[in-house]
Structure formats: C-alpha cells, structure tokens
Design an enzyme around this catalytic site. Structure first.
Site, mmCIF file in Angstrom:
data_model
loop_
_atom_site.group_PDB
_atom_site.id
_atom_site.type_symbol
_atom_site.label_atom_id
_atom_site.label_comp_id
_atom_site.label_asym_id
_atom_site.label_seq_id
_atom_site.Cartn_x
_atom_site.Cartn_y
_atom_site.Cartn_z
ATOM 1 N N HIS A 1 0.844 -1.205 0.000
ATOM 2 C CA HIS A 1 0.000 0.000 0.000
ATOM 3 C C HIS A 1 0.878 1.253 0.000
ATOM 4 O O HIS A 1 1.240 1.775 1.045
ATOM 5 C CB HIS A 1 -0.888 -0.032 1.253
ATOM 6 C CG HIS A 1 -2.048 0.902 1.197
ATOM 7 N ND1 HIS A 1 -3.275 0.586 1.690
ATOM 8 C CD2 HIS A 1 -2.154 2.166 0.718
ATOM 9 C CE1 HIS A 1 -4.104 1.613 1.524
ATOM 10 N NE2 HIS A 1 -3.446 2.583 0.945
ATOM 11 N N HIS B 1 1.443 5.139 -1.905
ATOM 12 C CA HIS B 1 0.989 6.179 -2.836
ATOM 13 C C HIS B 1 2.221 6.856 -3.429
ATOM 14 O O HIS B 1 2.933 7.573 -2.728
ATOM 15 C CB HIS B 1 0.096 7.198 -2.117
ATOM 16 C CG HIS B 1 -1.174 6.603 -1.606
ATOM 17 N ND1 HIS B 1 -2.291 6.449 -2.388
ATOM 18 C CD2 HIS B 1 -1.502 6.082 -0.394
ATOM 19 C CE1 HIS B 1 -3.263 5.878 -1.680
ATOM 20 N NE2 HIS B 1 -2.804 5.642 -0.456
ATOM 21 N N LEU B 2 2.461 6.601 -4.699
ATOM 22 C CA LEU B 2 3.636 7.193 -5.349
ATOM 23 C C LEU B 2 3.290 8.503 -6.055
ATOM 24 O O LEU B 2 4.183 9.215 -6.513
ATOM 25 C CB LEU B 2 4.245 6.199 -6.350
ATOM 26 C CG LEU B 2 4.882 4.959 -5.712
ATOM 27 C CD1 LEU B 2 5.397 4.009 -6.795
ATOM 28 C CD2 LEU B 2 6.013 5.329 -4.764
ATOM 29 N N ARG B 3 2.004 8.794 -6.151
ATOM 30 C CA ARG B 3 1.492 10.100 -6.617
ATOM 31 C C ARG B 3 1.723 10.421 -8.097
ATOM 32 O O ARG B 3 1.149 11.359 -8.604
ATOM 33 C CB ARG B 3 2.070 11.253 -5.785
ATOM 34 C CG ARG B 3 1.741 11.186 -4.310
ATOM 35 C CD ARG B 3 0.260 11.345 -4.050
ATOM 36 N NE ARG B 3 -0.006 11.461 -2.603
ATOM 37 C CZ ARG B 3 -1.022 10.866 -1.990
ATOM 38 N NH1 ARG B 3 -1.872 10.121 -2.661
ATOM 39 N NH2 ARG B 3 -1.208 11.028 -0.695
ATOM 40 N N ASN C 1 -4.964 5.813 -6.965
ATOM 41 C CA ASN C 1 -5.628 7.128 -6.935
ATOM 42 C C ASN C 1 -4.705 8.259 -7.396
ATOM 43 O O ASN C 1 -4.446 9.226 -6.673
ATOM 44 C CB ASN C 1 -6.191 7.423 -5.540
ATOM 45 C CG ASN C 1 -5.123 7.484 -4.465
ATOM 46 O OD1 ASN C 1 -4.039 6.934 -4.618
ATOM 47 N ND2 ASN C 1 -5.414 8.157 -3.369
ATOM 48 N N HIS D 1 -10.834 -0.387 0.823
ATOM 49 C CA HIS D 1 -10.738 0.721 1.785
ATOM 50 C C HIS D 1 -12.097 0.782 2.460
ATOM 51 O O HIS D 1 -13.058 1.278 1.885
ATOM 52 C CB HIS D 1 -10.418 2.018 1.030
ATOM 53 C CG HIS D 1 -10.504 3.263 1.850
ATOM 54 N ND1 HIS D 1 -9.413 4.065 2.098
ATOM 55 C CD2 HIS D 1 -11.543 3.866 2.474
ATOM 56 C CE1 HIS D 1 -9.791 5.102 2.846
ATOM 57 N NE2 HIS D 1 -11.081 5.008 3.079
ATOM 58 N N ASN E 1 -6.357 8.857 7.109
ATOM 59 C CA ASN E 1 -7.580 8.104 6.882
ATOM 60 C C ASN E 1 -7.247 6.648 6.600
ATOM 61 O O ASN E 1 -6.534 6.376 5.635
ATOM 62 C CB ASN E 1 -8.344 8.699 5.693
ATOM 63 C CG ASN E 1 -9.751 8.140 5.586
ATOM 64 O OD1 ASN E 1 -10.275 7.602 6.546
ATOM 65 N ND2 ASN E 1 -10.341 8.252 4.408
ATOM 66 N N ASP F 1 0.822 2.492 3.756
ATOM 67 C CA ASP F 1 -0.087 3.582 3.345
ATOM 68 C C ASP F 1 0.698 4.901 3.255
ATOM 69 O O ASP F 1 0.188 5.970 3.614
ATOM 70 C CB ASP F 1 -1.281 3.721 4.285
ATOM 71 C CG ASP F 1 -2.420 4.542 3.670
ATOM 72 O OD1 ASP F 1 -2.294 4.951 2.496
ATOM 73 O OD2 ASP F 1 -3.420 4.771 4.366
ATOM 74 N N HIS G 1 2.301 14.328 1.024
ATOM 75 C CA HIS G 1 1.564 15.552 0.707
ATOM 76 C C HIS G 1 2.518 16.729 0.802
ATOM 77 O O HIS G 1 3.381 16.756 1.683
ATOM 78 C CB HIS G 1 0.418 15.776 1.699
ATOM 79 C CG HIS G 1 -0.705 14.804 1.547
ATOM 80 N ND1 HIS G 1 -1.540 14.814 0.456
ATOM 81 C CD2 HIS G 1 -1.114 13.776 2.329
ATOM 82 C CE1 HIS G 1 -2.434 13.828 0.593
ATOM 83 N NE2 HIS G 1 -2.190 13.181 1.711
#
Lengths: 325, 434
Positions: free
Chosen positions: B56, B58-60, B90, B177, B276, B303, B307
C-alpha cells in the site's frame, strides 16, 4: 494568565476570577458619558473573521475601541482569503503589520489553536469562536452574568450553582467552553438534549446528562438555551421542528417550573418559536440583552489582561481627554 | 554485476552467518565463507531480512509530482528496506486503464530502486459506479493482480460483489478501503472522547467494521479473495478473526502508524496527525498489535501518503489526509512489535515480506533467505537509536508524524536482485545501479 485565550481550559480559577472582577470594574465605564480608557492606545488589535458574526465582531470592536486600541477589521470575505490565501499567509501578513493581538473567528475547529502554536504570529490569539470547538469569551460573559444574579461580589465564584444547558451540544462551541469554565468556577452543569445532539463520550465530561428537560428545571439556577439550527432536521438529528420544540423548547409553562430566582440565558441569536418562545424571551427573567452588554465588559477585560499584562490597579485611571469635549 | 560477501549477518535474527551474493542470486550461506567477492560488507550486529514488500504505497505519479514521483517514492522505499511496492491507483489520471498502470510500471523499471507493482482501480475514476477494465490491466505489461479504489470505499454491495467475482478469472484480489460513506460525512478524526472535546467531526469505528463485515460475507459467498486495507479498529480485528476461523479467503493489513499512535495526538490540531482511517484509541492499538502477532492481520503496509507542506500547514479541516511512512516503517515495527516481545525477526519477515508478497502474488519477492533465492535483502541495524529528521528523507514530502521522535533501528543496506540500492544507510547513485 497565558498569552493566548484559545480555550476556556486555558483559565485557572484565579485567572477566571481576575477576568470577571476586571470586567466588573470596567463595566462601570459604560455608565459614564465618556466610555473610553486610554489603556491600549498605540496597540493594534486585528479582528480576523472567517465567518460572519455581526454580534461577536461588534462586541469585540466596541471593547477594543473603548480601550483606545487601533482596530483593524480583516474580514475573510472580500479579502485575499476568499481568493485562496492560506491561514499561514494571512497570519504572516498580520504579523508584518504589527498586530499585538488577533481576535479570530473561524469555521474550522482548532484554527485559533493552530495560530497560537505557530511561529507565524507573535501577538496574542483570542478565540472568538472556532467551528464546533470553543468560544471562551462567551463562556466568560455567561459566567459574569450568572455571578451577578446568583452570587454577586468581587472574588466570588459559582460554587454549587446549578446550570442547565439545553439544545445542540454536539455542534455547540458555547456548550464546550461553558462546561469547562463553569467547572473551574465550581458550578454543576447538566446538559439536556436529544441523544442525537450529544457527542459520543459525553459520559466522561464533567457534567450530568439528561434527555428530559422538565425533570431538570426544578433543580436549576440558570438555564441556558442553545440555538438549534433548523437544517439539523434534514440530517435526521430530530424529526421535525415542532417535535424538537415540544420536547426541548422553553415555553412559559416550563419556565414556571424554575425556582423563583433562576434566570434564563441564551447566547443569541435566538430562534423564537424553536428553542425559546417569545413569552420566555421577552420575560424579565431572560438575560439575553444583559449578556450582550456584559460581553463588551468581558472582552475589554480579556484584551486588557492579555495586552496590558497588569492588574487594573496599575492602569491609568484618567479618561481620554481628546474625547472629553 | 558486482558480487558481495556479507559477513556475520544474523539471518532473521539468528546466529551470525556470511551470505555470498552474485548474479542477483544468493549463492552461498555459511560461517567463515572463503569465497572471493568484489565487495565485502561487515554486517556484524545487523539483521538480514528478505527485502520488504509494501502492499500500500501512494507514489502520486502521474499527477501529483509535487508530492512524490515514482523515482523519489522508490528511493524512499529502498531506504526503508523495501524491494517491492504496490502503487495505489488514486493518481491523476486514475490508474483505471491498462495505459496508466503500464506507465507507472515502466516508471518503476526506469527508476530501478525497487520493483513497482501497480494496483488497478476497481471502478472507473474511483467513482464506485462502473467496473474498470480489470482484465485489460491484468493482461498489460504491469500484470495487475491487486485492485483497489483506495481513498474511497467500494460501497455499493453489488459492484463489490461483481469485482470480487470477476477478478477470480486471473487470481486477482480486491483490496478494500473500508469506509461506509454516509457514516463518515464530514469526518475529521476518530469518533470518541477526543473528537467530542475538540469539536471535530467523528469517523466512527462502525463505519469501517460494517463494511468489513459485509465484505467478508461477500467474499465467502462468491469464494473470492478479499484483502482489507489499513485495519484500524479492535472491532475490525474481531470480524477478520471470525472470517479466518471460518476458513474464508480474507487477508488484512495494518499500517505502522496505527500500531503506534493514538487520537490523543490530535489535541494539538497539528494536521500531520490527520490520516484516513484516523488514528484510533490505545485499546485499538493494543488489539492491532495482538492481531498482527497472532497472524489475524497478515501484513504491515505503510499507506505511505506524501503531501506537500501547504496541504498540512493549515487548519485541520482544510488539511489533506495521510502520512509518509516508507522510511520509518521497519523502525516503528521494531518499536511496537519486536521490543514489546510480540514478534521476533522471523515474524517481521513474515508480516513485511513473505505474506504481503503472497497476497500480491509477487513471485520474486518474499522468498526465504536461502541459497538459490533472488538476492532481495535488507540489512538492518536494530541497535541504532536516533531521532527522526524529515529533512533526511528521500521522499519528496515531509509529512511524518514521527518528527523529532526517537525510534530504534536503521536500514544499513538494501539489495534488489543482488544490486545494492542502499549502502551504509545512503542511497546508491542512480548511475551505479546495474
């Protein structure tokens, strides 16, 4: 006292009594022809309002002007804030302009706390209401009003006085600040609301909880009716406006259950016909207008103590001569 | 390709042994190996684990390269001891087509710091309405086997059922999720004592548990694999334990931050703690640790959610949700699980490498540290003590909840198929990756 007033929990019993006593002295000013003190002359106070609030903003503004502060109103609407400027950049701007204190009203819980903890601003931060979190000057003016009616006198607290707060506790910053301050001052607080309008975990708050207004009124020295927004109905917090009003509204019949000396309070703005009937709102037991007047004294006291940093006895007592004519 | 002789490493925390790797493979393991290697590494006091696998991340990229890119994200992964990460869908555009998942997969190949296995969206645009072309994503070069709308819940029971059924055709798994959307409208933090006091909208545990309960029943009904993302409550643990006791094909992950931090931190209103699912209570943390220890929860997954500063340096309600975690994961697990005696290093290898690789069906990862296996390895120094300094991170973002905190352990070296991506705690220059 601490440098900021973000939460009613920032005030010790001594701090709270100092604010109430100082406000009591300052209240005497309002009876005079010239209502102004030179105390904060040359100090800059910014009213930073991200949310519409004519009443609170006006109250602070009157208090600031009576203390001769330079007042800047920085309304988020119509300023760069509405064009997407961040809280941080707004704060840095105010700092650069030399704000000695920032009175902030914000729709997000915790925004004043965030400002107070940041190094974006060096002045005092005064919370004028943040989201559904706190509104400490409202709690102070409420306590001031209660003390005048229930235990008058400098240095007095509210020990043993029973305060019933009725309505939308879940969304109320007034309720949160009041329960903290009233406990500090020794009062006993009971919240009355439908279960849907009480926060999860309330059983651990320093208060009693009841779902039944009628049974609590007889044991009440001050009942505070909170505003209930009609829109809550649409999120199923209660079935209809009428049902809310029947079960939790204060009408003449219910008011008659209160002890003789008990007062009826409301932080305003009232929704007549919802949480309070016109009969109650206009009765002599209702302190709503008095609360507004007391709000000015309390806010003067808070500004005075946070910015003056001294007790009132040290303050210059002469009235501002330029206003004497 | 250089060969390496790692001297005196404690494989899975066992007795010190030498490991000889060359041609991308573990060639020899033993004491006092006499083989000639191009590079000798003194691993005295270091634990050797199989390269970690994150389910899990997030590599964006594409879309939010201001927060992270595949390159910086995989560099962070390497520094955290990972040799494979699953990139969440996402992005902007959403990874809901073969084109986007292939792009992410190729970016990972080009970066070279760790294997990037794209996750495909379950529904078009993560909107929960229409199935994305799951088969096309599986058949693409990215060979997607894990599908998730993470960030959003597949809340429509029929869509969830169909997705679970459909991916059976290629041994896929739906990673849910779990967040009932109506119960979490306006949610800002865990609903409980603290949210009530702070006046922040509550995210109740039941909103997670209700979806997990529904999904394990659906998985059982259609006989498909379900994976539950970032389990955060004691109640969720009970439901998963029950489902596993029934023999249903359910797996689950927990994040490092949910193993260590609680909602009490939100009292600061510092949005670095906004995530979240939200930070929960001490009772939840305890239940999650127990569940990871007994295997009810299969895996630790970071996760990792980078940001930019401006999305955290603001009032709580306006802030983005998520924390970076790749570079602190193993240290947090050491603190929460190893130093508490709940897991040994063999257990850590199982929960952070073997099981996540199996859930994601990654054949070259999560293998035993033994002769003939691909040389995906991490050398970890559990004796190190240091404070977390975000500016030393490889990730492009700084939103770590551990700033200034002392955490145990440090990754000394990471090998991806015999090539070091990290040596002596520092990233190997891209040009030097063979």
């Amino acid at each position: 006292m601490k440098r900021h007033l973000v939460s009613a929990a920032d005030l010790s019993r001594d701090d709270a009594l100092l604010v109430l006593d100082t406000a009591e002295e300052l209240a005497q000013l309002s009876g005079r022809a010239v209502k102004k003190l030179p105390t904060l002359r040359g100090r800059t106070v910014v009213n930073l309002f991200f949310e519409d609030s004519t009443r609170t903003k006006t109250s602070f503004e009157v208090a600031e002007k009576r203390l001769s502060a330079d007042v800047i109103n920085f309304a988020a609407k119509g300023s760069s804030v509405s064009k997407g400027e961040s809280l941080k950049d707004t704060a840095l701007t105010l700092q650069a302009m030399g704000a000695d204190a920032v009175v902030i009203r914000h729709h997000a819980s915790g925004a004043p706390a965030r400002l107070a903890q940041s190094d974006w601003l060096h002045g005092s931060v005064i919370n004028a209401g943040d989201g559904t979190h706190e509104h400490p000057t409202q709690a102070l003016l409420d306590a001031f009003t209660m003390r005048r009616h229930l235990n008058p006198g400098l240095g007095h607290d509210l020990a043993g006085r029973r305060v019933t707060i009725v309505g939308d506790v879940l969304h109320s910053r007034v309720a949160r600040s009041n329960v903290l301050l009233l406990n500090t001052l020794g009062a006993e607080v009971t919240f009355v609301a439908p279960p849907t309008l009480l926060p999860i975990g309330i059983e651990n708050w320093p208060c009693e909880v009841s779902y039944d207004l009628d049974s609590t009124l007889a044991k009440t020295d001050a009942v505070m009716m909170l505003r209930v927004q009609r829109e809550r109905m649409n999120a199923a917090f209660f079935p209809t406006e009428r049902e809310y009003s029947r079960r939790y509204g204060l009408n003449g019949t219910r008011m008659a259950r209160l002890p003789e000396h008990a007062i009826v309070m409301h932080p305003g703005p009232m929704v007549r016909g919802m949480e309070i009937t016109a009969e109650v709102a206009d009765s002599p037991r209702c302190t709503v207008v008095e609360q507004v007047a007391n709000g000015v004294s309390i806010r003067m006291a808070v500004l005075y103590l946070l910015l003056g940093g001294a007790t009132l006895a040290d303050a210059p007592r002469t009235e501002a001569p330029e206003n004497a004519a | 390709m250089s060969s390496y002789l790692i001297r005196n490493a404690q494989i899975l925390g066992g007795a010190a042994q030498d490991i000889f790797i060359s041609e991308g493979v573990i060639q020899e393991i033993g004491t006092d190996l006499t083989v000639e290697a191009d590079v000798d590494i003194d691993a005295h006091g270091l634990i050797a684990l199989p390269g970690l696998v994150d389910l899990h991340t997030h590599l964006r990229e594409p879309g939010r390269e201001d927060a992270e890119t595949v390159l910086t994200g995989t560099q962070a992964a390497a520094k955290g001891g990972f040799t494979a990460v699953h990139a969440m869908a996402n992005t902007f555009p959403v990874a809901d087509t073969a084109g986007v998942v292939e792009q992410v997969w190729r970016l990972g190949q080009a970066a070279g710091y760790c294997d990037v296995q794209p996750i495909g969206a379950v529904t078009v645009g993560l909107e929960g309405k229409k199935l994305a072309e799951l088969g096309a994503m599986h058949d693409s070069a990215a060979a997607v086997r894990v599908f998730s709308d993470d960030g959003k819940c597949v809340d429509d029971a029929v869509i969830m059922r169909r997705a679970l059924e459909y991916v059976k055709a290629f041994d896929g798994v739906v990673a849910q999720h779990a967040q009932e959307p109506r119960l979490t409208e306006g949610a800002q933090m865990n609903e409980g004592q603290v949210s009530g006091e702070l006046g922040l909208g509550g995210w109740p545990a039941v909103a997670e548990e209700a979806i997990i309960a529904r999904d394990v029943l659906l998985a059982a009904h259609v006989g498909s694999r379900l994976h539950v993302c970032h389990v955060s409550t004691a109640g969720s643990v009970e439901i998963i334990r029950w489902a596993k006791a029934k023999g249903w094909p359910v797996t689950a992950e927990v994040t490092p931050h949910h193993l260590l931090l609680t909602d009490e931190l939100v009292r600061s209103y510092d949005a670095v703690y906004k995530v979240n699912p939200p930070l929960r209570t001490a009772d939840d943390v305890h239940a999650l640790r127990m569940a990871l220890a007994d295997g009810t929860i299969d895996a630790v997954a970071t996760d990792h959610a980078p940001h930019p500063m401006e999305d955290k340096e603001c009032e709580w309600a306006a802030a983005a949700m998520g924390m970076v975690g790749l570079e602190t994961a193993l240290s947090v697990v050491q603190q929460a699980m190893v130093e508490t005696g709940l897991l040994n290093w063999e257990g850590v290898a199982d929960r952070m490498s073997h099981r996540p690789a199996r859930i994601g069906r990654l054949s070259g990862h999560g293998r035993p540290v033994s002769v003939g296996e691909p040389a995906n390895l991490v050398l970890f120094d559990p004796g190190y003590r240091g404070t977390v300094i975000p500016d030393s991170f490889a990730t492009r973002s700084r939103n770590t909840p551990y700033r200034g905190l002392e955490l145990p352990g440090r990754v000394h070296a990471t090998f991806l198929r015999g090539v070091p991506t990290v040596l002596a705690g520092e990233l190997v220059e891209p040009g030097e990756l063979a």
